[in-house]
Design a protein around this motif. Structure first.
Motif, PDB file in Angstrom:
ATOM      1  N   PRO A 280       0.823  -1.222   0.000  1.00 17.03           N
ATOM      2  CA  PRO A 280       0.000   0.000   0.000  1.00 17.03           C
ATOM      3  C   PRO A 280       0.853   1.266   0.000  1.00 17.03           C
ATOM      4  CG  PRO A 280       0.067  -0.943   2.197  1.00 17.03           C
ATOM      5  CD  PRO A 280       0.793  -1.913   1.307  1.00 17.03           C
ATOM      6  N   LEU A 281       1.518   1.530  -1.120  1.00 17.83           N
ATOM      7  CA  LEU A 281       2.461   2.640  -1.211  1.00 17.83           C
ATOM      8  C   LEU A 281       1.784   4.000  -1.190  1.00 17.83           C
ATOM      9  CD1 LEU A 281       4.844   1.118  -3.885  1.00 17.83           C
ATOM     10  CD2 LEU A 281       5.239   1.288  -1.432  1.00 17.83           C
ATOM     11  N   LEU A 282       0.632   4.115  -1.850  1.00 15.15           N
ATOM     12  CA  LEU A 282      -0.082   5.392  -1.827  1.00 15.15           C
ATOM     13  C   LEU A 282      -0.555   5.707  -0.413  1.00 15.15           C
ATOM     14  CD1 LEU A 282      -1.270   7.849  -3.177  1.00 15.15           C
ATOM     15  CD2 LEU A 282      -3.262   6.469  -3.841  1.00 15.15           C
ATOM     16  N   ARG A 283      -1.003   4.689   0.299  1.00 19.02           N
ATOM     17  CA  ARG A 283      -1.430   4.899   1.687  1.00 19.02           C
ATOM     18  C   ARG A 283      -0.244   5.344   2.546  1.00 19.02           C
ATOM     19  NH1 ARG A 283      -3.886   0.387   5.915  1.00 19.02           N
ATOM     20  NH2 ARG A 283      -4.734   1.915   7.408  1.00 19.02           N
ATOM     21  N   GLU A 284       0.904   4.727   2.354  1.00 24.49           N
ATOM     22  CA  GLU A 284       2.115   5.141   3.062  1.00 24.49           C
ATOM     23  C   GLU A 284       2.424   6.603   2.771  1.00 24.49           C
ATOM     24  OE1 GLU A 284       6.487   4.572   1.774  1.00 24.49           O
ATOM     25  OE2 GLU A 284       5.985   2.730   2.855  1.00 24.49           O
ATOM     26  N   HIS A 285       2.301   6.987   1.505  1.00 27.89           N
ATOM     27  CA  HIS A 285       2.571   8.362   1.092  1.00 27.89           C
ATOM     28  C   HIS A 285       1.635   9.344   1.780  1.00 27.89           C
ATOM     29  CE1 HIS A 285       3.811  11.661  -1.396  1.00 27.89           C
ATOM     30  NE2 HIS A 285       2.640  11.757  -2.014  1.00 27.89           N
ATOM     31  N   ARG A 286       0.345   9.015   1.835  1.00 28.24           N
ATOM     32  CA  ARG A 286      -0.628   9.892   2.495  1.00 28.24           C
ATOM     33  C   ARG A 286      -0.313  10.039   3.990  1.00 28.24           C
ATOM     34  NH1 ARG A 286      -1.696  11.994  -1.671  1.00 28.24           N
ATOM     35  NH2 ARG A 286      -3.415  11.457  -3.066  1.00 28.24           N
ATOM     36  N   LEU A 287       0.126   8.975   4.622  1.00 32.96           N
ATOM     37  CA  LEU A 287       0.469   9.036   6.042  1.00 32.96           C
ATOM     38  C   LEU A 287       1.683   9.936   6.274  1.00 32.96           C
ATOM     39  CD1 LEU A 287      -0.141   5.304   6.968  1.00 32.96           C
ATOM     40  CD2 LEU A 287      -1.375   7.256   7.925  1.00 32.96           C
ATOM     41  N   TYR A 288       2.666   9.882   5.387  1.00 29.37           N
ATOM     42  CA  TYR A 288       3.814  10.776   5.509  1.00 29.37           C
ATOM     43  C   TYR A 288       3.382  12.233   5.325  1.00 29.37           C
ATOM     44  CZ  TYR A 288       7.657   7.427   5.853  1.00 29.37           C
ATOM     45  OH  TYR A 288       8.536   6.481   6.300  1.00 29.37           O
ATOM     46  N   GLN A 289       2.483  12.477   4.376  1.00 28.95           N
ATOM     47  CA  GLN A 289       1.990  13.836   4.187  1.00 28.95           C
ATOM     48  C   GLN A 289       1.267  14.326   5.434  1.00 28.95           C
ATOM     49  OE1 GLN A 289      -0.247  12.983   0.553  1.00 28.95           O
ATOM     50  NE2 GLN A 289       1.121  14.318  -0.601  1.00 28.95           N
ATOM     51  N   ALA A 290       0.417  13.479   6.011  1.00 30.77           N
ATOM     52  CA  ALA A 290      -0.290  13.843   7.237  1.00 30.77           C
ATOM     53  C   ALA A 290       0.679  14.067   8.388  1.00 30.77           C
ATOM     54  CB  ALA A 290      -1.302  12.754   7.599  1.00 30.77           C
ATOM     55  N   ASP A 291       1.727  13.257   8.440  1.00 29.02           N
ATOM     56  CA  ASP A 291       2.735  13.389   9.484  1.00 29.02           C
ATOM     57  C   ASP A 291       3.408  14.760   9.404  1.00 29.02           C
ATOM     58  OD1 ASP A 291       4.349  11.451  11.466  1.00 29.02           O
ATOM     59  OD2 ASP A 291       5.778  12.793  10.497  1.00 29.02           O
ATOM     60  N   PHE A 292       3.722  15.209   8.186  1.00 27.20           N
ATOM     61  CA  PHE A 292       4.297  16.535   8.006  1.00 27.20           C
ATOM     62  C   PHE A 292       3.324  17.613   8.474  1.00 27.20           C
ATOM     63  CE2 PHE A 292       7.738  14.770   5.622  1.00 27.20           C
ATOM     64  CZ  PHE A 292       8.717  15.752   5.583  1.00 27.20           C
ATOM     65  N   LEU A 293       2.054  17.431   8.179  1.00 27.50           N
ATOM     66  CA  LEU A 293       1.055  18.419   8.598  1.00 27.50           C
ATOM     67  C   LEU A 293       0.987  18.526  10.121  1.00 27.50           C
ATOM     68  CD1 LEU A 293      -1.913  17.714   6.142  1.00 27.50           C
ATOM     69  CD2 LEU A 293      -0.190  19.526   6.008  1.00 27.50           C
ATOM     70  N   MET A 294       1.126  17.407  10.810  1.00 29.19           N
ATOM     71  CA  MET A 294       1.063  17.426  12.273  1.00 29.19           C
ATOM     72  C   MET A 294       2.338  18.008  12.876  1.00 29.19           C
ATOM     73  SD  MET A 294      -0.988  13.940  13.355  1.00 29.19           S
ATOM     74  CE  MET A 294       0.231  12.787  12.696  1.00 29.19           C
ATOM     75  N   ARG A 295       3.483  17.740  12.242  1.00 30.52           N
ATOM     76  CA  ARG A 295       4.753  18.191  12.821  1.00 30.52           C
ATOM     77  C   ARG A 295       5.095  19.637  12.487  1.00 30.52           C
ATOM     78  NH1 ARG A 295       9.466  15.662  11.269  1.00 30.52           N
ATOM     79  NH2 ARG A 295       8.566  14.786   9.381  1.00 30.52           N
ATOM     80  N   PHE A 296       4.714  20.104  11.294  1.00 27.42           N
ATOM     81  CA  PHE A 296       5.175  21.418  10.855  1.00 27.42           C
ATOM     82  C   PHE A 296       4.063  22.418  10.544  1.00 27.42           C
ATOM     83  CE2 PHE A 296       8.580  18.470   9.307  1.00 27.42           C
ATOM     84  CZ  PHE A 296       9.535  18.855  10.234  1.00 27.42           C
ATOM     85  N   TYR A 297       2.822  21.965  10.397  1.00 25.22           N
ATOM     86  CA  TYR A 297       1.761  22.846   9.945  1.00 25.22           C
ATOM     87  C   TYR A 297       0.687  23.102  10.996  1.00 25.22           C
ATOM     88  CZ  TYR A 297       3.669  22.391   5.224  1.00 25.22           C
ATOM     89  OH  TYR A 297       4.482  22.435   4.123  1.00 25.22           O
ATOM     90  N   GLY A 298       0.847  22.546  12.172  1.00 27.24           N
ATOM     91  CA  GLY A 298      -0.095  22.830  13.249  1.00 27.24           C
ATOM     92  C   GLY A 298      -1.393  22.054  13.220  1.00 27.24           C
ATOM     93  N   PHE A 299      -1.485  21.028  12.379  1.00 26.06           N
ATOM     94  CA  PHE A 299      -2.692  20.208  12.328  1.00 26.06           C
ATOM     95  C   PHE A 299      -2.687  19.172  13.458  1.00 26.06           C
ATOM     96  CE2 PHE A 299      -2.794  21.891   8.084  1.00 26.06           C
ATOM     97  CZ  PHE A 299      -4.128  21.900   7.727  1.00 26.06           C
TER      98      PHE A 299
END
Length: 442
Positions: A280-299
């Motif tokens: 599930p590579l696309l799912r992995e990719h979405r999780l990394y994107q969400a991880d960035f949002l939580m760490r750097f974007y205040g989500f």
């Protein structure tokens, strides 16, 4: 202590087996540690100077990434090195790890070491071997480059503590998001045994920071912090459960990174999912994107997903998906919006948001200015105004915006034709299209 050595096997044969065995571990990026050479040894650690070469799937390769041994007393259902598998086995000696690291460093193939391991005899015995290798590397060979070591749950805390003063970063794999998943696929491992050393390392880092305030020459303890890895797709947890776990780890254990690894089925086992579509590579990719949002974007995790909507949108990245579900907040006037709101606009990343805040102190920004600043206008134009006007006549309607956003093909960190999980050799051509590397969601 008696060290295990497969004396009949050449060092290069061991290297081939133990680099291949380490290829599924993704938690090995640079930590941003900076330590200058003191003139008495070789190597140094520079911020951003470690993981600058990537394999075709975005994994960094500039570290010598090996297992100390692929022998293992455990029989985890998902692991290629599990006890019941008939695979070639090898074990380094501490001296061999040092010789390989120094030899490859001097040839400019690597800049540091990522050392993980199977478990031979017991967690403590294996941890002693790893400690001995890193101790020799730091003292006898005077290596001052980057070293990332996996701590083994269940090992003697004293050994883990001593190793923390030698390593730049340490990590302990959580393996699965929930205790239920761990119990099902790794019955020899226990959640408590994983979280206990994680907490110990966290406390050691905190204490060391206090000591460094008083004693500037005090030795550093895991200066690059600790990380962990979760396997995605082998157990039935939703994306919402996964990012909740990640958010909790960041808050409670102050981790530097949580890594997500798409499950690759390497064993025939009825407890493992079939995955007809592949990892599930696309799912992995979405999780990394969400991880960035939580760490750097205040989500927060609860803003991105919830129990009614537990999985990420296949067609939209998490930030754009959040924006089209909150159109009541848009359009945003770019010359007045505060920094936190700027970060939530698709097409605006951390750097471009900082540049906007700085630039508008002295000038009124136009769309042309935003383009020069680095804003991705083809994504942002649906959500912003400049001087009260939008870039084009645009409907603030979810269906309309989604159709336009999905018409622009998203660049994913893997090839359209699929993915190969062959680990790149240190001697392969390391050219890589940087556009495919997982980057900030912007």
């Amino acid at each position: 202590m008696e060290y295990i050595s497969t004396d009949t096997m050449s060092l290069m044969d061991k290297l081939g087996i133990l680099t291949d065995s380490a290829k599924y571990d993704v938690a090995c990026t640079s930590s941003g540690v900076e330590r200058h050479n003191d003139g008495k040894g070789i190597g140094n650690t520079l911020k951003g100077g470690i993981c600058h070469s990537f394999s075709s799937d975005g994994r960094c390769i500039s570290l010598l990434k090996i297992l100390f041994t692929n022998e293992c007393i455990y029989d985890c259902r998902y692991c290629i090195n599990r006890r019941s598998n008939d695979v070639p086995r090898a074990t380094f000696t501490p001296e061999e790890v040092c010789e390989l690291t120094i030899g490859l460093y001097r040839r400019n193939y690597i800049e540091g070491l990522f050392l993980s391991s199977g478990i031979v005899y017991s967690p403590t015995y294996t941890m002693e071997l790893i400690y001995r290798a890193v101790f020799l590397l730091r003292t006898k060979y005077r290596f001052q480059g980057y070293v990332h070591v996996k701590a083994i749950p269940g090992a003697d805390p004293d050994i883990i503590g001593k190793l923390g003063f030698l390593a730049d970063r340490m990590s302990i794999n959580l393996e699965f998001p929930t205790a239920e998943g761990l119990k099902k696929l790794a019955p020899n491992k226990h959640r408590k045994n994983i979280l206990t050393p994680m907490r110990m390392i966290q406390n050691g880092i905190r204490q060391n920071k206090d000591e460094l305030v008083v004693y500037r020459n005090a030795p550093h303890f895991v200066a690059g912090g600790q990380s962990t890895q979760m396997m995605i797709g082998a157990t039935p947890e939703s994306d919402y459960q996964i990012i909740q776990v990640a958010e909790s780890l960041y808050r409670k254990f102050e981790l530097k990174r949580v890594f997500y690894s798409a499950f690759v089925n390497v064993n025939e086992d009825r407890e493992l999912p079939a995955l007809p579509g592949g990892p599930p590579l696309l799912r992995e990719h979405r999780l990394y994107q969400a991880d960035f949002l939580m760490r750097f974007y205040g989500f927060e995790a609860g803003e991105l997903l919830d129990e009614k909507r537990p999985n990420f949108n296949v067609f939209l990245d998490p930030k754009a998906d959040w924006a089209v579900r909150h159109l009541e907040l848009f359009p945003v006037e770019i010359n007045r919006a505060d920094y936190q709101l700027l970060l939530r606009i698709p097409g605006i990343g951390v750097k471009s948001a900082q540049r906007i805040v700085k630039a508008r102190r002295t000038a009124f920004l136009s769309f042309e200015d935003l383009k020069k600043i680095g804003v991705v206008l083809k994504r942002a134009l649906y959500f912003i105004t400049c001087g009260g006007k939008m870039m084009y006549r645009t409907k603030i309607e979810e269906d309309y915006i989604v159709r336009n956003l999905t018409a622009v093909k998203e660049k994913l960190p893997f090839d359209a034709d699929g993915m190969t999980y062959r680990q790149m050799s240190l001697f392969d051509d390391s050219r890589f299209d940087e556009a495919l590397i997982i980057k900030e969601t912007g």
